[in-house]
Design an enzyme around this catalytic site. Structure first.
Site, PDB file in Angstrom:
ATOM      1  N   LEU A  43       0.821  -1.206   0.000  1.00 41.86           N
ATOM      2  CA  LEU A  43       0.000   0.000   0.000  1.00 41.86           C
ATOM      3  C   LEU A  43       0.856   1.257   0.000  1.00 41.86           C
ATOM      4  CD1 LEU A  43      -2.908  -0.903   2.413  1.00 41.86           C
ATOM      5  CD2 LEU A  43      -2.965  -0.656  -0.059  1.00 41.86           C
ATOM      6  N   ALA A  44       1.864   1.317   0.870  1.00 45.65           N
ATOM      7  CA  ALA A  44       2.684   2.522   0.958  1.00 45.65           C
ATOM      8  C   ALA A  44       3.514   2.695  -0.318  1.00 45.65           C
ATOM      9  CB  ALA A  44       3.583   2.465   2.184  1.00 45.65           C
ATOM     10  N   GLY A  45       4.198   1.640  -0.732  1.00 41.58           N
ATOM     11  CA  GLY A  45       5.103   1.742  -1.877  1.00 41.58           C
ATOM     12  C   GLY A  45       4.384   2.009  -3.187  1.00 41.58           C
ATOM     13  N   ARG A 337      -5.826  -5.379  21.033  1.00 42.46           N
ATOM     14  CA  ARG A 337      -5.196  -6.643  20.658  1.00 42.46           C
ATOM     15  C   ARG A 337      -4.276  -7.208  21.731  1.00 42.46           C
ATOM     16  NH1 ARG A 337      -3.932  -5.209  14.302  1.00 42.46           N
ATOM     17  NH2 ARG A 337      -6.091  -5.469  13.695  1.00 42.46           N
ATOM     18  N   GLU A 432       4.640   0.274   7.114  1.00 43.22           N
ATOM     19  CA  GLU A 432       5.065  -0.502   8.277  1.00 43.22           C
ATOM     20  C   GLU A 432       6.576  -0.427   8.489  1.00 43.22           C
ATOM     21  OE1 GLU A 432       3.720  -4.583   8.228  1.00 43.22           O
ATOM     22  OE2 GLU A 432       4.556  -5.027  10.204  1.00 43.22           O
TER      23      GLU A 432
END
Lengths: 644, 249
Positions: A43-45, A337, A432
């Site tokens: 997603l980021a790249g 979590r 991330e």
């Protein structure tokens, strides 16, 4: 070294707008003179590479997979947060900011997190415009759900395949730039070193995974979007290929690694079935919206269930312990979590686990099916139930699911400033791969948000500020720095191939995973961490003497690829242990047994540890130097988390 | 249980390749098909034999990397991906034949690894909505009937694994192409480029050397994500309409 986070002055809500105005711009006509390398196509790249291309920069995009569409963002299930307040339930940018800082247990930067919450709304608009088929209501507007610890419904989703749909959206934008000639794709090409010229990042050395050819690529800036390092545990929900190599090589060239011990253990994964297990499969946390977590009240009943003499579904209500609902009445099954994970471990350690290995708890949908009907549950979670059936052979519509925590996400990563630049000029880390936004614990549905925020809406602005200050002259790969880096990479590969020992790469990886899970996993203590450090060192020494890697460098050689990655995990593992040792407080995903309340809850030590731990590499087998960036909270009051 | 394997081994693109037999003992029901290969590969390495190369990554059935042709069917006997196929689908003593995808447009790279770059190039030819980052309308300014959104999602769920091509006797990529064309043809966002998209993607598909569609439905039957033949019907309509009333002026 003094770390400057470069958080802009001024009121929280105005920082980003002011910053965008104050930073330098590259003239539209000059953008084509600058080259940017983007490593990773998640997603980021993918979103960054596509956005750079649209702006007019020349982009080289690398991934080790055969296609950019296979990056592991694709496997994210649950959803993506955005402060749209479409549900009229009291959400706002400030609330998303507040929840994220609190959820991260006050170990993230206020400025970064507020920006993340601000741009979250733009992400949804962007994805919808690309044709991402989000879930909708009958009136045609977007649907939302509440997710992992949030008390508003701000999560957008596409059945249980949100990551897939968002990634395919970013991949389509990337593909369009490839067609336009602004992005050149390099699939099956793995970054093996960062190249620095005069203290600035100016390129990378890669290995073509098909031919083994070592290649140099130059650029004016290098962006690492290479994901997390959860595979240091061997078993995790990461893809088999997910690795730390690119980030670790950058670390060895001077980029600081921040908070490496912050690991997120996800509570709802399919339990381990045996030694052959190669990876763990996540069941989206959204399942906890409707599923109820329980184990038998008595060890005897649990024992019978483990032996198959009793079925979970047949155990009467009064003999069940819905331990999350009991202990946390206001949040119940939706506690964060880390809390859900530790509690699962606790009841299993108590002998009340419910599968063959004793390491599983029930997640029961019987009540939800009775209340809403099977059709509605199927519409919400159909693909997850199918996946569970496929993997375990048990039908979750009829039997309660079994789940257990597994390593899922790493909040730590390369240290970056507000511009997402590492301490190495010209080297950026997004998604991330960086450490910046989630503090010590990431909230559900926030990983997708951060990846796309960084790629679409942050780095396209901030990279210009750097490029505008440096000359646009092309950098030649004939420079000595490239030759040196190539030679080092070749030497290392030759070394791996020449050892010809007796232990396979996977065996080393499994050993490392055991050490990490045992001593640097869900809960940590000083004695265990010290032991882990010694054992990792020993294992690393053994690796370089006794690893067995067959084949040559001049071909597709998956053993060599793996060996190269595991070698880096063996170094990273030790740093994680160092970081966990140093941080003798409990916060978020990092639970130090020495630091807990009387009720056994995590206890932070804000006076001592309200800082980012940024580690500096000093050479092979040398201890790393700890640099601290103090965290300043001007808007949020620090409280101990309570989900009672 | 014990399994006999016949696996296609091919050193590189030039090599002729051939089947090689292996025995794998101690196979458990709970193993995935790829974990069974992991076990075999560990044994091979110990014996100084080159491990079998195969593509795989997420092992959750969503990345689309895995691509084994098992007993004459892409991804094997269940309608799922190879990574989600478990050994409980086989019996003790079974002989299992494993090949790479076979298609001219997917050349074999090594053993079971093939080159599916053609799929990326097809998407590059038009599988997107041409919007830049930023400057787009508010998400709720584009209402979409739930039914349409759900249908579009069904098409968008394709993982690009190539099983449809491997299943087809003509090695046609129609299911893959039609899924993307359908998703965007159904949604309001895709309308502006609707015709050029259908034309360009079909043209790229033909250039890549994929075969023609003869509507046998093998692709649908083997698709791990259940992409329906309706998509192909829609692509045919879209393509015909685009050709008759082309925007390519």
């Amino acid at each position: 070294m003094k770390l400057d986070s470069k958080i802009p002055e001024g009121p929280l809500a105005e920082k980003w707008s002011k910053h965008k105005f104050n930073i330098k711009l590259v003239n539209p006509a000059n953008k084509r003179k600058y080259d940017i390398i983007v490593v990773g196509t998640g997603l980021a790249g993918a979103s960054a590479a596509a956005s750079f291309g649209e702006l007019g920069y020349n982009v080289k995009s690398f991934c080790f997979q055969d296609s950019p569409r296979r990056a592991h963002s694709i496997a994210a299930q649950g959803g993506i947060n955005a402060a749209k307040n479409y549900q009229n339930d009291g959400d706002s940018v400030y609330r998303l900011f507040y929840d994220t800082v609190k959820g991260g247990d006050y170990r993230s930067r206020e400025g970064n997190v507020h920006r993340l919450a601000e741009v979250s709304v733009d992400i949804i608009d962007q994805c919808v415009a690309q044709g991402v088929p989000f879930a909708r209501e009958y009136g045609g507007l977007l649907a939302n759900r509440s997710f992992g610890g949030a008390q508003v419904s701000r999560t957008f989703y596409a059945r249980g395949q949100t990551g897939q749909q968002l990634l395919l959206g970013a991949y389509s934008a990337l593909s369009r730039q490839v067609a336009n000639g602004k992005v050149k794709l390099y699939p099956r090409e793995e970054m093996l070193d960062l190249v620095m010229i005069d203290g600035e990042a100016h390129g990378i050395v890669t290995r073509n995974l098909l031919t083994g050819k070592i290649e140099s690529h130059s650029a004016h800036a290098v962006v690492l979007a290479t994901g997390g390092y959860g595979n240091v545990f061997y078993l995790s929900t990461n893809a088999m290929g997910s690795n730390v190599t690119a980030a670790w090589r950058a670390h060895k060239k001077g980029a600081f690694m921040a908070n490496p011990c912050y690991t997120q253990i996800h509570p709802t994964c399919i339990p381990v079935s045996g030694d052959h297990q190669s990876k763990l499969t996540l069941m989206s946390e959204s399942l906890r919206n409707d599923g109820r977590v329980w184990v038998p009240k008595s060890k005897e009943d649990a024992e019978k269930i483990r032996k198959g003499q009793l079925k979970g579904v047949d155990l009467p209500e009064d003999k069940r312990d819905y331990y999350l609902e009991r202990k946390y009445p206001s949040f119940g099954n939706l506690v964060p979590r880390d809390v859900a994970s530790r509690n699962a471990k606790e009841v299993c350690d108590d002998g009340r686990g419910v599968n063959k290995t004793g390491l599983a708890v029930f997640l029961d949908f019987a009540d939800a099916i009775k209340r809403d009907g099977e059709d509605l549950i199927k519409a919400k979670y159909g693909n997850l139930f199918d996946m569970y059936l496929q993997i375990t052979g048990e039908d979750p519509y009829k039997m309660p699911m079994k789940i257990y925590p597994a390593v899922h996400y790493t909040m730590g990563g390369l240290w970056v400033d507000y511009n997402l630049m590492t301490n190495v000029p010209g080297l950026y880390a997004i998604g991330e791969a960086n450490f910046s936004d989630h503090g010590a614990n990431r909230l559900g549905a926030s990983a997708l948000m951060q990846g796309l925020a960084d790629g679409y809406f942050v780095i396209p602005y901030t990279i210009g500020d750097y490029l505008a200050r440096i000359p646009s002259a092309k950098i030649s790969t004939d420079h000595e720095a490239f030759k040196t880096a190539e030679a080092e990479v070749k030497k290392r590969l030759d070394n791996l191939l020449s050892i010809n020992g007796s232990k396979t790469v996977d065996e080393f990886h499994k050993d490392l995973g055991h050490i990490m899970w045992e001593y640097c996993g869900m809960s940590r203590n000083e004695a265990g961490l010290k032991k882990a450090k010694v054992e990792i060192k020993k294992l690393r020494e053994e690796f370089w003497k006794n690893v067995k890697v067959l084949g040559t460098n001049d071909e597709l050689n998956q053993s060599l690829e793996k060996a190269n990655r595991v070698a880096d995990f063996l170094e990273l593992g030790e740093l994680m242990v160092d970081d966990a040792l140093n941080r003798s407080e409990s916060c978020g995903g990092h639970f130090r047994e020495e630091s807990q309340t009387e009720e056994g809850e995590a206890k932070r030590k804000d006076d001592e540890f309200s800082y980012v731990a940024a580690w500096e590499y000093n050479g092979v087998d040398k201890e790393e130097t700890l640099n601290k960036e103090d965290l300043v909270f001007e808007n949020v009051k620090l409280t101990q988390r309570s989900y009672k | 249980m014990k399994i006999k394997l016949k696996v296609w081994r091919q050193k590189n693109q030039q090599d002729k390749g051939g089947f090689k037999a292996y025995d794998v003992d101690d196979v458990s029901d709970d193993m995935s098909f790829l974990e069974m290969f992991d076990v075999l590969n560990e044994q091979l390495v110990k014996k100084n034999e080159d491990p079998i190369h195969f593509d795989h990554d997420c092992r959750e059935g969503i990345c689309g990397a895995c691509s084994m042709y098992i007993n004459g069917r892409p991804h094997g006997p269940e309608q799922t991906t190879t990574c989600q196929l478990h050994m409980r689908s086989f019996k003790d003593g079974d002989t299992i034949t494993v090949e790479p995808w076979r298609a001219k447009a997917f050349p074999v790279i090594k053993d079971l690894v093939v080159d599916r770059g053609a799929f990326d190039r097809i998407i590059q030819s038009g599988g997107y909505v041409s919007v830049n980052t930023g400057g787009v309308p508010d998400a709720n300014d584009i209402p979409i009937p739930k039914k349409i959104a759900d249908h579009a999602f069904d098409s968008a769920t394709c993982i690009g694994c190539g099983a449809c091509v491997a299943a087809c006797k003509n090695s046609s990529a129609m299911l893959f192409v039609s899924a993307k064309v359908s998703q965007l043809a159904m949604l309001p966002q895709g309308q502006v480029e609707r015709k050029t998209r259908a034309e360009n993607m079909v043209s790229q598909m033909d250039d890549e050397g994929f075969g023609s569609c003869s509507n046998t439905g093998a692709c649908e039957a083997e698709c791990p994500k259940g992409i329906s033949l309706e998509n192909i019907a829609r692509l045919n309509r879209e393509y015909l309409n685009a050709k008759v009333t082309s925007d390519n002026i």
